[in-house]
Design an enzyme around this catalytic site. Structure first.
Site, PDB file in Angstrom:
ATOM      1  N   LYS A  22       0.834  -1.218   0.000  1.00  0.00           N
ATOM      2  CA  LYS A  22       0.000   0.000   0.000  1.00  0.00           C
ATOM      3  C   LYS A  22       0.865   1.263   0.000  1.00  0.00           C
ATOM      4  O   LYS A  22       0.680   2.162  -0.820  1.00  0.00           O
ATOM      5  CB  LYS A  22      -0.896  -0.003   1.251  1.00  0.00           C
ATOM      6  CG  LYS A  22      -1.529   1.339   1.573  1.00  0.00           C
ATOM      7  CD  LYS A  22      -2.444   1.267   2.777  1.00  0.00           C
ATOM      8  CE  LYS A  22      -1.795   1.545   4.115  1.00  0.00           C
ATOM      9  NZ  LYS A  22      -1.567   2.940   4.446  1.00  0.00           N
ATOM     10  N   ASN A  23       1.809   1.302   0.937  1.00  0.00           N
ATOM     11  CA  ASN A  23       2.551   2.552   1.114  1.00  0.00           C
ATOM     12  C   ASN A  23       3.587   2.804   0.024  1.00  0.00           C
ATOM     13  O   ASN A  23       4.126   3.909  -0.076  1.00  0.00           O
ATOM     14  CB  ASN A  23       3.193   2.594   2.507  1.00  0.00           C
ATOM     15  CG  ASN A  23       2.137   2.754   3.584  1.00  0.00           C
ATOM     16  OD1 ASN A  23       0.999   3.114   3.297  1.00  0.00           O
ATOM     17  ND2 ASN A  23       2.501   2.460   4.828  1.00  0.00           N
ATOM     18  N   CYS A 116      -4.923   7.576   9.660  1.00  0.00           N
ATOM     19  CA  CYS A 116      -5.215   6.927  10.939  1.00  0.00           C
ATOM     20  C   CYS A 116      -4.850   7.821  12.111  1.00  0.00           C
ATOM     21  O   CYS A 116      -3.847   8.534  12.067  1.00  0.00           O
ATOM     22  CB  CYS A 116      -4.429   5.624  11.030  1.00  0.00           C
ATOM     23  SG  CYS A 116      -5.216   4.293  10.138  1.00  0.00           S
ATOM     24  N   ARG A 121       0.688  13.783  13.812  1.00  0.00           N
ATOM     25  CA  ARG A 121       0.944  13.750  12.371  1.00  0.00           C
ATOM     26  C   ARG A 121       0.972  15.139  11.723  1.00  0.00           C
ATOM     27  O   ARG A 121       0.189  15.445  10.814  1.00  0.00           O
ATOM     28  CB  ARG A 121      -0.056  12.827  11.666  1.00  0.00           C
ATOM     29  CG  ARG A 121      -0.138  11.465  12.327  1.00  0.00           C
ATOM     30  CD  ARG A 121      -0.815  10.441  11.488  1.00  0.00           C
ATOM     31  NE  ARG A 121       0.072   9.885  10.482  1.00  0.00           N
ATOM     32  CZ  ARG A 121      -0.286   8.927   9.628  1.00  0.00           C
ATOM     33  NH1 ARG A 121      -1.518   8.467   9.660  1.00  0.00           N
ATOM     34  NH2 ARG A 121       0.562   8.459   8.747  1.00  0.00           N
ATOM     35  N   ASP A 320       4.570   0.198  12.335  1.00  0.00           N
ATOM     36  CA  ASP A 320       3.338  -0.382  11.793  1.00  0.00           C
ATOM     37  C   ASP A 320       3.119  -1.833  12.239  1.00  0.00           C
ATOM     38  O   ASP A 320       2.035  -2.378  12.029  1.00  0.00           O
ATOM     39  CB  ASP A 320       3.337  -0.324  10.258  1.00  0.00           C
ATOM     40  CG  ASP A 320       3.152   1.104   9.749  1.00  0.00           C
ATOM     41  OD1 ASP A 320       2.782   1.979  10.552  1.00  0.00           O
ATOM     42  OD2 ASP A 320       3.396   1.340   8.553  1.00  0.00           O
ATOM     43  N   ARG A 413      -8.592  -0.917   4.704  1.00  0.00           N
ATOM     44  CA  ARG A 413      -7.831   0.154   4.031  1.00  0.00           C
ATOM     45  C   ARG A 413      -6.425  -0.296   3.663  1.00  0.00           C
ATOM     46  O   ARG A 413      -5.797   0.295   2.791  1.00  0.00           O
ATOM     47  CB  ARG A 413      -7.740   1.372   4.936  1.00  0.00           C
ATOM     48  CG  ARG A 413      -9.049   2.096   5.085  1.00  0.00           C
ATOM     49  CD  ARG A 413      -8.878   3.298   5.948  1.00  0.00           C
ATOM     50  NE  ARG A 413      -7.694   4.037   5.543  1.00  0.00           N
ATOM     51  CZ  ARG A 413      -7.228   5.097   6.153  1.00  0.00           C
ATOM     52  NH1 ARG A 413      -7.845   5.559   7.212  1.00  0.00           N
ATOM     53  NH2 ARG A 413      -6.158   5.725   5.734  1.00  0.00           N
TER      54      ARG A 413
HETATM   55  C1  EPZ Z   1       4.322   6.708   6.725  1.00  0.00           C
HETATM   56  O1  EPZ Z   1       3.571   7.734   7.360  1.00  0.00           O
HETATM   57  C2  EPZ Z   1       3.375   5.546   6.568  1.00  0.00           C
HETATM   58  N1  EPZ Z   1       2.231   5.964   5.790  1.00  0.00           N
HETATM   59  C3  EPZ Z   1       2.912   5.046   7.938  1.00  0.00           C
HETATM   60  O2  EPZ Z   1       2.120   3.886   7.748  1.00  0.00           O
HETATM   61  C4  EPZ Z   1       4.141   4.680   8.765  1.00  0.00           C
HETATM   62  O3  EPZ Z   1       3.712   4.337  10.063  1.00  0.00           O
HETATM   63  C5  EPZ Z   1       5.086   5.868   8.844  1.00  0.00           C
HETATM   64  O4  EPZ Z   1       5.430   6.323   7.505  1.00  0.00           O
HETATM   65  C6  EPZ Z   1       6.385   5.549   9.579  1.00  0.00           C
HETATM   66  O5  EPZ Z   1       7.026   4.478   8.935  1.00  0.00           O
HETATM   67  C7  EPZ Z   1       2.310   6.036   4.486  1.00  0.00           C
HETATM   68  O6  EPZ Z   1       3.323   5.751   3.860  1.00  0.00           O
HETATM   69  C8  EPZ Z   1       1.090   6.439   3.782  1.00  0.00           C
HETATM   70  P1  EPZ Z   1       6.396  10.003   8.806  1.00  0.00           P
HETATM   71  P2  EPZ Z   1       4.085   9.246   7.372  1.00  0.00           P
HETATM   72  O7  EPZ Z   1       6.283  11.328   8.143  1.00  0.00           O
HETATM   73  O8  EPZ Z   1       4.836   9.520   6.133  1.00  0.00           O
HETATM   74  C9  EPZ Z   1       6.864  13.132  12.418  1.00  0.00           C
HETATM   75  C10 EPZ Z   1       0.131   2.627   7.835  1.00  0.00           C
HETATM   76  O9  EPZ Z   1      -0.441   2.059   8.792  1.00  0.00           O
HETATM   77  N2  EPZ Z   1       6.610  14.202  11.427  1.00  0.00           N
HETATM   78  O10 EPZ Z   1       7.575   9.141   8.461  1.00  0.00           O
HETATM   79  O11 EPZ Z   1       2.918  10.071   7.702  1.00  0.00           O
HETATM   80  C11 EPZ Z   1       5.613  12.276  12.677  1.00  0.00           C
HETATM   81  O12 EPZ Z   1       4.772  12.877  13.619  1.00  0.00           O
HETATM   82  C12 EPZ Z   1       0.700   3.998   8.006  1.00  0.00           C
HETATM   83  O13 EPZ Z   1       0.235   2.100   6.720  1.00  0.00           O
HETATM   84  C13 EPZ Z   1       6.713  15.523  11.820  1.00  0.00           C
HETATM   85  O14 EPZ Z   1       6.993  15.832  12.987  1.00  0.00           O
HETATM   86  O15 EPZ Z   1       5.060   9.184   8.617  1.00  0.00           O
HETATM   87  C14 EPZ Z   1       6.241  10.993  13.156  1.00  0.00           C
HETATM   88  O16 EPZ Z   1       6.549  11.091  14.519  1.00  0.00           O
HETATM   89  C15 EPZ Z   1       0.341   4.602   9.316  1.00  0.00           C
HETATM   90  N3  EPZ Z   1       6.474  16.485  10.893  1.00  0.00           N
HETATM   91  C16 EPZ Z   1       7.560  10.898  12.364  1.00  0.00           C
HETATM   92  O17 EPZ Z   1       7.790  12.224  11.871  1.00  0.00           O
HETATM   93  C17 EPZ Z   1       6.167  16.210   9.605  1.00  0.00           C
HETATM   94  O18 EPZ Z   1       5.974  17.131   8.810  1.00  0.00           O
HETATM   95  C18 EPZ Z   1       7.540   9.950  11.184  1.00  0.00           C
HETATM   96  O19 EPZ Z   1       6.381  10.218  10.378  1.00  0.00           O
HETATM   97  C19 EPZ Z   1       6.065  14.864   9.206  1.00  0.00           C
HETATM   98  C20 EPZ Z   1       6.297  13.867  10.141  1.00  0.00           C
END
Ligand code: EPZ
Length: 432
Positions: A22-23, A116, A121, A320, A413
């Site tokens: 998916k991702n 989610c 986020r 995840d 999803r």
């Molecule tokens: C991706 O989310 C995945 N989603 C998530 O999978 C996965 O859990 C996550 O990466 C971590 O591996 C998709 O690819 C669609 P991040 P993403 O930006 O990109 C902080 C699932 O179940 N952050 O790597 O949204 C954030 O709060 C989903 O399939 C900021 O502070 O995650 C987190 O603590 C859920 N500011 C960390 O970075 C920002 O602007 C990592 O988040 C962006 C992120």
């Protein structure tokens, strides 16, 4: 909304093929917009989030057609438009249209992406990085509006390793004037898959798979054929299902190279795992399954407790899969400690697990202590997010007696057909 009825306590046995990721599929589908050409994206999972992305691309004027196990996307006639509605607000990945739209049209107007509820986020890193590339952002009536005359390459240092921010910068950078360097880039396999699709389209990206990416901007892009890799999180989910329930399974096509931390964790829990092509296997699984490619898992009698399990960015143990590992540990032979380091709200599943008899105590907001019990008992519980919901399905399979999991649309999803997959492994699970 789908409800799963599960009769638990049955060891898993058999084989299941792992769906496309998916991702990885979602940002790649968004990236097809950049080419103004036709791409053939294969092995796309048939799940709600992918349908949402397809309808968003169609609303932008792309011609999208299902073809085999994937999609043919022709973005030649796409144009910018306001993006709103469930497809935007219902999933986080709509955010990668930010970079794709700015890369193709120099403008984007969208409602804030959802996803989610697993933590705050924020999207500050996305906005700051794109701002450095010349984009100015404003907010009007809850909509995010971004504009740029000409994207310019930039040196960007990400203070937090963010998958989504790395993907958005990549999508903008391939169309920018000049070069971009991303330091602190996320190394997750889904980022690598996006890089590989973009290079197949003609982009120049150096350092793929590392935390420093160099992108040469402005190279003309064309459409490409690309096969989405198998979903490491789905594979990990079924791996932990087997460790939790007992039995032995073959996860056909599992991306073993992306699962090292997960396999090591399962082995620490007492599982025996054998990867296709790896030295040292004794052939016990191969005898059953004829040495097919994938990951063979044999569960222990009872899972071993883990002194510590800590989530981390790739190649660490993925956030995840934290809820699934936690669920397995509820039945382990001692005390375990699980620490979540990526998302602050990923222990929402704890209350439901407790209602099934698990002994879990919050130590801090991001650390829980688990005392293994001899068995969970079936209960009626509600899925409230994708991965936590999948963990509840595992809990239902592990528990004695009947369980009912409501709210399963969250689970659908991310999992193409979790009910059928688990039935193929001998589980008694029906969806109504
Ligand atoms: C991706 O989310 C995945 N989603 C998530 O999978 C996965 O859990 C996550 O990466 C971590 O591996 C998709 O690819 C669609 P991040 P993403 O930006 O990109 C902080 C699932 O179940 N952050 O790597 O949204 C954030 O709060 C989903 O399939 C900021 O502070 O995650 C987190 O603590 C859920 N500011 C960390 O970075 C920002 O602007 C990592 O988040 C962006 C992120």
């Amino acid at each position: 909304m789908t409800t799963f009825h599960i009769h638990g306590g049955i060891p898993l046995q058999g084989k299941v093929r792992i769906q496309g990721s998916k991702n990885a599929a979602l940002p790649i589908l968004a990236a097809t917009l950049l080419t103004g050409d036709a791409s053939d994206i294969r092995n796309c999972p048939q799940i709600a989030d992918v349908q949402h992305m397809v309808s968003l691309l169609q609303s932008l004027g792309c011609r999208v057609r299902r073809s085999g196990d994937g999609y043919l996307v022709d973005s030649a006639r796409a144009g910018a438009c306001n993006m709103s509605g469930d497809a935007i607000t219902g999933m986080r990945s709509s955010l990668c249209l930010l970079g794709a739209m700015l890369g193709r049209f120099g403008e984007v107007t969208m409602e804030h992406p959802g996803g989610c509820v697993i933590g705050k986020r924020p999207i500050d890193l996305h906005l700051k990085a794109l701002g450095k590339m010349g984009v100015s952002f404003t907010e009007e009536d809850g909509r995010l509006i971004g504009r740029v005359n000409r994207l310019r390459g930039a040196d960007i240092r990400l203070s937090i390793s963010s998958v989504g921010a790395t993907e958005n910068i990549l999508l903008a950078a391939v169309q920018a004037e000049g070069d971009t360097t991303i330091t602190g880039a996320a190394r997750e396999p889904e980022v690598e898959a996006l890089c590989r699709y973009l290079t197949a389209c003609g982009a120049h990206i150096e350092g793929i798979g590392s935390s420093i990416l160099g992108i040469k901007g402005g190279t003309p892009l064309h459409g490409a054929e690309f096969t989405v890799p198998a979903d490491r999180i789905v594979a990990g989910t079924y791996l932990f299902a087997c460790v939790g329930c007992g039995g032995s399974v073959l996860l056909e096509n599992a991306p073993c190279g992306q699962l090292e931390a997960v396999i090591q964790t399962a082995e620490r829990m007492g599982a025996r795992c054998q990867m296709d092509g790896r030295e040292g296997g004794d052939g016990i699984y191969g005898a059953d399954y004829g040495y097919e490619s994938g990951l063979y898992v044999q569960a222990p009698e009872r899972p071993h407790a883990l002194a510590r399990l800590r989530t981390a960015v790739y190649p660490g143990f993925p956030t995840d899969l934290q809820s699934m590992a936690l669920t397995v540990l509820t039945r382990a032979d001692g005390k375990s400690c699980v620490e979540e380091t990526i998302f602050e709200d990923r222990f929402r599943v704890v209350d439901s697990l407790r209602s099934m008899g698990a002994d879990i105590e919050h130590y801090t907001q991001n650390i829980v202590l688990v005392r293994g019990v001899s068995s969970l008992r079936g209960a009626k519980v509600e899925a409230r997010e994708l991965r936590g919901g999948a963990a509840l399905v595992l809990a239902g399979l592990m528990a004695e007696g009947e369980s009912e999991i409501t709210g399963c649309a969250y689970i659908e999803r991310g999992y193409e057909n979790i009910g059928k997959d688990l039935r193929d492994l001998g589980a008694r699970i029906v969806s109504v």
